[in-house]
Design a protein around this motif. Sequence first.
Motif, PDB file in Angstrom:
ATOM      1  N   CYS A  12      70.569  14.630 -28.612  1.00 28.26           N
ATOM      2  CA  CYS A  12      69.537  15.613 -28.292  1.00 28.26           C
ATOM      3  C   CYS A  12      68.875  16.106 -29.582  1.00 28.26           C
ATOM      4  CB  CYS A  12      70.152  16.784 -27.540  1.00 28.26           C
ATOM      5  SG  CYS A  12      68.987  18.113 -27.187  1.00 28.26           S
ATOM      6  N   ASP A  14      67.131  18.753 -29.978  1.00 28.25           N
ATOM      7  CA  ASP A  14      67.143  20.215 -30.065  1.00 28.25           C
ATOM      8  C   ASP A  14      68.425  20.751 -30.686  1.00 28.25           C
ATOM      9  OD1 ASP A  14      64.632  20.314 -28.894  1.00 28.25           O
ATOM     10  OD2 ASP A  14      65.455  20.479 -26.874  1.00 28.25           O
ATOM     11  N   CYS A  15      69.558  20.131 -30.333  1.00 25.37           N
ATOM     12  CA  CYS A  15      70.836  20.664 -30.807  1.00 25.37           C
ATOM     13  C   CYS A  15      71.601  19.699 -31.708  1.00 25.37           C
ATOM     14  CB  CYS A  15      71.705  21.033 -29.613  1.00 25.37           C
ATOM     15  SG  CYS A  15      72.187  19.628 -28.592  1.00 25.37           S
ATOM     16  N   ALA A  19      76.049  20.676 -28.342  1.00 25.19           N
ATOM     17  CA  ALA A  19      75.423  21.235 -27.146  1.00 25.19           C
ATOM     18  C   ALA A  19      75.935  22.609 -26.756  1.00 25.19           C
ATOM     19  CB  ALA A  19      75.608  20.276 -25.985  1.00 25.19           C
ATOM     20  N   HIS A  40      74.729  27.325 -24.299  1.00 26.33           N
ATOM     21  CA  HIS A  40      74.462  25.907 -24.101  1.00 26.33           C
ATOM     22  C   HIS A  40      73.019  25.589 -24.485  1.00 26.33           C
ATOM     23  CE1 HIS A  40      78.259  25.414 -22.037  1.00 26.33           C
ATOM     24  NE2 HIS A  40      77.952  26.434 -21.274  1.00 26.33           N
ATOM     25  N   CYS A  41      72.798  24.384 -24.970  1.00 27.34           N
ATOM     26  CA  CYS A  41      71.457  23.928 -25.341  1.00 27.34           C
ATOM     27  C   CYS A  41      70.589  23.841 -24.091  1.00 27.34           C
ATOM     28  CB  CYS A  41      71.546  22.554 -26.015  1.00 27.34           C
ATOM     29  SG  CYS A  41      69.954  21.802 -26.361  1.00 27.34           S
TER      30      CYS A  41
END
Length: 62
Positions: A12, A14-15, A19, A40-41
């Motif tokens: 991912c 984003d993270c 996660a 959590h992401c």
Amino acid sequence: MTHRPTTPVRICPDCDGFASVAITLGGRNRAGHLRTITAHCTGCHGIGTIPARVTARAGSRA
């Protein structure tokens, strides 16, 4: 018989694969433990990976 490959997964963006994290709220409870919450992401919903996307789009051929 042909082998059907499994779809690759990506980490991912984003993270970066982390996660779920524990965030301290500051201070301690009566037993002396740190007060924490789990976050959590939102991009991968706590999984850490996202499915690989198809790179070729319809109509993008030269």
